[in-house]
Design an enzyme around this catalytic site. Structure first.
Site, short mmCIF file in Angstrom:
data_model
loop_
_atom_site.label_atom_id
_atom_site.label_comp_id
_atom_site.label_asym_id
_atom_site.label_seq_id
_atom_site.Cartn_x
_atom_site.Cartn_y
_atom_site.Cartn_z
CG HIS A 133 -0.74 18.05 30.36
ND1 HIS A 133 -0.28 17.45 29.22
CD2 HIS A 133 -1.25 19.24 29.98
CE1 HIS A 133 -0.51 18.25 28.18
NE2 HIS A 133 -1.11 19.34 28.62
CG ASP A 159 4.45 18.10 33.94
OD1 ASP A 159 4.95 19.21 33.70
OD2 ASP A 159 3.42 17.69 33.38
CD GLN A 178 0.72 25.09 33.86
OE1 GLN A 178 0.93 26.27 34.18
NE2 GLN A 178 0.18 24.77 32.70
CE LYS A 238 2.59 24.62 29.41
NZ LYS A 238 1.25 24.85 28.90
CB CYS A 266 -4.04 18.15 27.86
SG CYS A 266 -4.05 18.97 26.28
N1 PMP Z 1 2.28 19.32 31.81
C1 PMP Z 1 1.52 20.29 32.29
C2 PMP Z 1 1.21 20.29 33.76
C3 PMP Z 1 1.02 21.27 31.45
O1 PMP Z 1 0.25 22.25 31.94
C4 PMP Z 1 1.35 21.25 30.08
C5 PMP Z 1 0.82 22.30 29.12
N2 PMP Z 1 -0.53 22.57 29.26
C6 PMP Z 1 2.15 20.22 29.61
C7 PMP Z 1 2.60 19.27 30.50
C8 PMP Z 1 2.53 20.10 28.18
O2 PMP Z 1 3.28 21.18 27.79
P1 PMP Z 1 3.70 21.33 26.24
O3 PMP Z 1 2.42 21.41 25.48
O4 PMP Z 1 4.47 22.59 26.21
O5 PMP Z 1 4.49 20.13 25.90
#
Ligand code: PMP
Length: 407
Positions: free
Chosen positions: A121, A198, A201, A224, A364
């Protein structure tokens, strides 16, 4: 086995109609819906306990402090960490930015190297690009195998004595790939590098034990995992956090300020400048209670079953291309796909006519899109309240998409 029918009763939003159809929410990887227990916990906090924590000795202040610090203890237990290793942040993005400002920018210089993967991401790419730009460090991207798993051989070959950080997602938000973080942690630490995971997920969907994984940092977002937006967590190993300087400074993160200087507060408070998000922490605490009552192994099993079912059904639809592993054992509850010749936004737009919410776009993860040779894709993602019937509705919706585009 989850009692999904009973779980669904707890989520008021699932009763909503969209375009006269029952809402089918297949976008929990973006943000999950919230159960009554979480909503009520926040309401109760404001009705009974609201005050600015850590700041005074009157009763409400004491109660707000207690709730906030109890939430920290709950998070710590949930991932098998110590409370002082839990820094409350806004989200995974902020957690990564904290590591960037407080660790990478001050400590890494040419010829230091950082390793990430192509499935990351942007939250786990852009901070390290900034370190590269500012400090002249190298940034290496590990590629995928053909089946959408991480190329561990390349990781093994790329890691070297200049590698200071390896930062990888536990579960890809597009491919669903579950990376073998425990195995990777050994490789990273044998090399003397720091390992950042990270967990955006993974933490909401499976049992996570930071000691078992052996990571130095773990970042995740409350929104999430049934909690409100704007409360997230950075777990940092105590020894590493203690070495780091805060990057946000000001109120509540100090022991003493004189006109000459400042003494930082202890961890984790030295990283939490200003009035904290108590309602968020309270909501996150209620969310963890909810998930623990269900059992994280059951959450994972339920999602595995749904993922397997979705993969089977989707693979029967002609003109649908699926991305990522097809083995649910190494895949989270995330299925990304494209309908041949149809833009993913059109797919999502038509599915919305049937009350079905899926994410579309680049997720993203633009470097991953480029690697897959696509501009965008659609993504269905599952959580504790989703059912096989909803996946059937998705398949039916996709047939309608194909009809509209005369495929
Ligand atoms: N890392 C991963 C793997 C994600 O899926 C996401 C959210 N889509 C994020 C980071 C970023 O999360 P946040 O927008 O809550 O900061």
């Amino acid at each position: 086995m989850l009692n999904v029918e009973k779980i669904r009763e707890d989520f008021p939003i699932l009763k909503r109609k969209i375009n006269n159809r029952q809402l089918i929410f297949l976008d929990s990887a973006s943000t999950s819906q919230k159960p009554n227990q979480v909503i009520e916990s926040i309401k109760n906090y404001y009705e009974m306990h609201n005050a600015n924590p850590h700041r005074s000795i009157y009763q409400l202040c004491d109660e707000a402090t207690q709730l906030y610090e109890d939430a920290r203890k709950k998070v710590a237990k949930f991932i098998n960490a110590k409370p002082e290793e839990i820094v409350f942040v806004r989200n995974t993005n902020e957690a990564m930015n904290l590591i960037m400002h407080s660790f990478a920018l001050p400590k890494l210089h040419n010829p230091s190297e950082i390793i990430v993967s192509i499935m990351e991401h942007h939250a786990n790419i852009v901070p390290w690009q900034l370190v590269r730009k500012n400090n002249g460090t190298k940034l290496n991207f590990i590629d995928l195998n053909e089946d959408g798993t991480l190329n561990l051989e390349q990781l093994n070959n790329s890691i070297n004595r200049n590698t200071k950080i390896v930062s990888l997602t536990h579960v890809s938000n597009v491919l669903g790939t579950v990376n073998p973080v425990k195995e990777i942690s050994k490789i990273v630490h044998e090399n003397g590098s720091l390992f950042i995971v990270d967990g955006a997920q993974s933490v909401p969907h499976m049992t996570i034990d930071v000691h078992d994984i052996g990571c130095d940092f773990l970042a995740f977002s409350g929104h999430k995992m049934l909690a409100p937006m704007n409360i997230g967590v950075l777990y940092g190993r105590k020894e590493v956090l203690e070495e780091m300087e805060p990057f946000m400074v000001g109120g509540d993160m100090i022991k003493e300020v004189t006109t000459e200087g400042v003494i930082w507060n202890d961890i984790p408070w030295k990283f939490e400048a200003g009035t904290p998000n108590v309602e968020g922490a309270v909501g996150l605490s209620a969310a963890i209670d909810y998930l623990e009552k269900i059992g994280m192994e059951n959450v994972r099993e339920h999602e595995k079953e749904l993922t397997q079912y979705a993969l089977e059904k989707l693979s029967e639809v002609e003109d649908v291309q699926i991305y990522g592993p097809t083995n649910p054992e190494v895949k989270g509850g995330v299925v990304a796909f494209n309908v041949k010749g149809v833009h993913s936004h059109d797919v999502a737009y038509i599915l919305n006519d049937f009350g079905i919410a899926v994410r579309s776009g680049h997720h993203c993860a633009m470097p991953l899109m480029k690697r897959l040779g696509i501009q965008s894709c659609a993504r269905a993602s599952f959580y504790i309240y989703n059912t096989k019937e909803e996946i059937d509705a998705l398949i039916e919706g996709l047939e309608k998409v194909k009809m509209v585009f005369k495929l």
